[in-house]
Write an enzyme that holds these catalytic residues in place. Structure first.
Site, PDB file in Angstrom:
ATOM      1  N   SER A 159       9.506   3.458   6.396  1.00 43.28           N
ATOM      2  CA  SER A 159       8.108   3.913   6.428  1.00 43.28           C
ATOM      3  C   SER A 159       7.359   3.270   7.589  1.00 43.28           C
ATOM      4  CB  SER A 159       7.403   3.570   5.107  1.00 43.28           C
ATOM      5  OG  SER A 159       7.219   2.165   5.007  1.00 43.28           O
TER       6      SER A 159
ATOM      7  N   CYS B  75       1.666   6.823  10.491  1.00 41.60           N
ATOM      8  CA  CYS B  75       0.638   7.745  10.007  1.00 41.60           C
ATOM      9  C   CYS B  75      -0.012   8.493  11.167  1.00 41.60           C
ATOM     10  CB  CYS B  75      -0.408   6.995   9.187  1.00 41.60           C
ATOM     11  SG  CYS B  75      -1.218   5.619  10.045  1.00 41.60           S
ATOM     12  N   THR B  76      -0.235   7.796  12.281  1.00 41.04           N
ATOM     13  CA  THR B  76      -0.883   8.427  13.428  1.00 41.04           C
ATOM     14  C   THR B  76       0.030   9.446  14.101  1.00 41.04           C
ATOM     15  OG1 THR B  76      -2.225   6.441  13.772  1.00 41.04           O
ATOM     16  CG2 THR B  76      -2.076   7.991  15.605  1.00 41.04           C
TER      17      THR B  76
ATOM     18  N   ARG C  92       0.817  -1.212   0.000  1.00 36.08           N
ATOM     19  CA  ARG C  92       0.000   0.000   0.000  1.00 36.08           C
ATOM     20  C   ARG C  92       0.854   1.266   0.000  1.00 36.08           C
ATOM     21  NH1 ARG C  92      -3.775   0.245  -2.172  1.00 36.08           N
ATOM     22  NH2 ARG C  92      -4.759   1.933  -1.023  1.00 36.08           N
TER      23      ARG C  92
ATOM     24  N   THR D   2      -1.860   1.582  19.928  1.00 36.39           N
ATOM     25  CA  THR D   2      -1.087   2.458  19.051  1.00 36.39           C
ATOM     26  C   THR D   2       0.168   2.891  19.786  1.00 36.39           C
ATOM     27  OG1 THR D   2      -1.041   4.554  17.821  1.00 36.39           O
ATOM     28  CG2 THR D   2      -2.390   4.500  19.800  1.00 36.39           C
ATOM     29  N   GLY D   3       1.253   2.981  19.045  1.00 38.66           N
ATOM     30  CA  GLY D   3       2.503   3.445  19.640  1.00 38.66           C
ATOM     31  C   GLY D   3       2.721   4.932  19.472  1.00 38.66           C
TER      32      GLY D   3
ATOM     33  N   ASN E  38      -4.871   7.753   6.405  1.00 36.60           N
ATOM     34  CA  ASN E  38      -3.768   6.932   6.910  1.00 36.60           C
ATOM     35  C   ASN E  38      -2.918   6.328   5.801  1.00 36.60           C
ATOM     36  OD1 ASN E  38      -6.608   5.675   7.308  1.00 36.60           O
ATOM     37  ND2 ASN E  38      -5.322   3.910   6.817  1.00 36.60           N
TER      38      ASN E  38
ATOM     39  N   THR F 276      -6.970  -1.993   8.507  1.00 40.43           N
ATOM     40  CA  THR F 276      -5.778  -2.169   7.673  1.00 40.43           C
ATOM     41  C   THR F 276      -5.567  -3.648   7.362  1.00 40.43           C
ATOM     42  OG1 THR F 276      -4.239  -2.402   9.528  1.00 40.43           O
ATOM     43  CG2 THR F 276      -4.702  -0.156   8.764  1.00 40.43           C
TER      44      THR F 276
ATOM     45  N   ARG G 255      -8.310  -8.507  16.472  1.00 38.35           N
ATOM     46  CA  ARG G 255      -8.012  -8.378  15.043  1.00 38.35           C
ATOM     47  C   ARG G 255      -8.387  -9.639  14.274  1.00 38.35           C
ATOM     48  NH1 ARG G 255      -2.021  -6.272  14.455  1.00 38.35           N
ATOM     49  NH2 ARG G 255      -1.772  -7.263  16.502  1.00 38.35           N
TER      50      ARG G 255
END
Length: 336
Positions: A120, A151-152, A12, A211-212, A316, A181, A198
């Site tokens: 990335s 992205c976050t 992606r 989330t980190g 995102n 995702t 998930r």
């Protein structure tokens, strides 16, 4: 002379970065490396459910692709250390596989002849983490491996920086309301990492996740290191996400107008500002890394402290990719 870029991992982010680079003067993708066959990669480059059809001409040729008349070499080498980056005079590798996420592993690209690597993803260990237009000025050109964060984190950083700089950020909590995702299942089934949430159908559930970004923000803005915590809620949209940040401010008697004014003044190509009543589909394809939504700002006095809640949109996929490409161009420019 154009900066020569190789993309390792044509998923992606890799494919969207390829698209984005086509519009940036002075950058040229000369090679991609992915274990998927070229015919499939070309098809997925041309057609994209969320970001639309690629407007250029794509053709599979022997040893790679021809895109808008330019030949791009393709490799399917699982070991980055064996790639011919030196022979191709690669300036920067955009590392998009998710496997080379620390300096030691990413060094394989350098050993193969590349001059720089931009990861990335959040990186482990002693690697500079860059959110363009928030802390890219900390780069001096000596770095060989750099992380473009997540992205976050790219959506959170400019908002947190304004609050910290203008009003004093004491502590806070963030939540990303995040599109599903590829690491989630589309049908209920065992998850490859054993995650029970998930494992559930991504397009049918709101799925709590971690989330980190709140922890990683300290690598981008050291003065707020350790002041934020956070979580994620994965929701049934394919792309288009929102970060909510609620913090205690050091300054008292702060108003909604003051917060919004500070955000508007800080806006730039990476950090947008809107007063429109938008929804998630409106920001798909957006190139701001973060779009501050002034309509969602709230303030409250709690004892002798001021509490503020703000929100910022981000695609995102494309928002993050646009930020990566900005960082890539800057990193390469420093090396000239």
């Amino acid at each position: 002379m154009a900066i020569k870029v190789a993309i390792n991992g044509f998923g992606r982010i890799g494919r969207l970065a390829f698209r984005r680079i086509q519009d940036v003067e002075g950058l040229e993708v000369v090679a991609v490396n992915d274990l998927t066959d070229d015919d499939m990669l070309a098809h997925l480059l041309k057609y994209d459910t969320m970001q639309g059809r690629f407007t250029g001409e794509v053709e599979v040729i022997e040893g790679g692709f021809r895109v808008n008349g330019k030949e791009i070499k393709s490799f399917d080498e699982p070991d980055a250390g064996k790639l011919p980056w030196g022979d191709l005079d690669i300036d920067v590798v955009l590392e998009c596989t998710g496997f080379y996420t620390d300096k030691e592993k990413a060094q394989a690209h350098i050993d193969a002849g590349a001059k720089k690597v931009l990861i990335s993803a959040p990186a482990k260990g002693d690697v500079k983490t860059i959110v363009f237009n928030t802390n890219h000025d900390t780069l001096d050109g000596s770095e060989t491996v750099v992380s473009g964060a997540s992205c976050t984190t790219n959506s959170l950083a400019p908002v947190a920086k304004v609050l910290s700089d203008e009003f004093g950020l004491v502590e806070g909590f963030m939540t990303t309301i995040h599109a599903y995702t590829g690491d989630q299942n589309t049908q209920d089934a065992p998850h490859r990492k054993g995650d029970k949430r998930r494992a559930r159908a991504a397009a049918e559930n709101i799925i709590p996740n971690s989330t980190g970004a709140a922890k990683a923000i300290g690598k981008v803005i050291p003065e707020i290191d350790g002041k934020l915590d956070g979580g994620a809620q994965r929701v049934p949209v394919a792309t288009g996400s929102l970060t909510e940040l609620t913090v205690v401010l050091d300054k008292q008697d702060v108003t909604v107008d003051q917060v919004n004014s500070a955000m508007k003044q800080a806006s730039d190509e990476s950090f947008g500002y809107t007063e429109d009543e938008i929804v998630s589909s409106d920001i798909v394809g957006m190139t701001y890394g973060s779009l501050f939504d002034a309509t969602q700002t709230r303030v409250m006095t709690v004892g002798d402290r001021q509490l503020v809640k703000v929100a910022a949109w981000y695609d995102n996929e494309m928002s993050y990719t646009a930020q990566l490409v900005r960082t890539l161009a800057h990193l390469a420019e420093l090396s000239k």
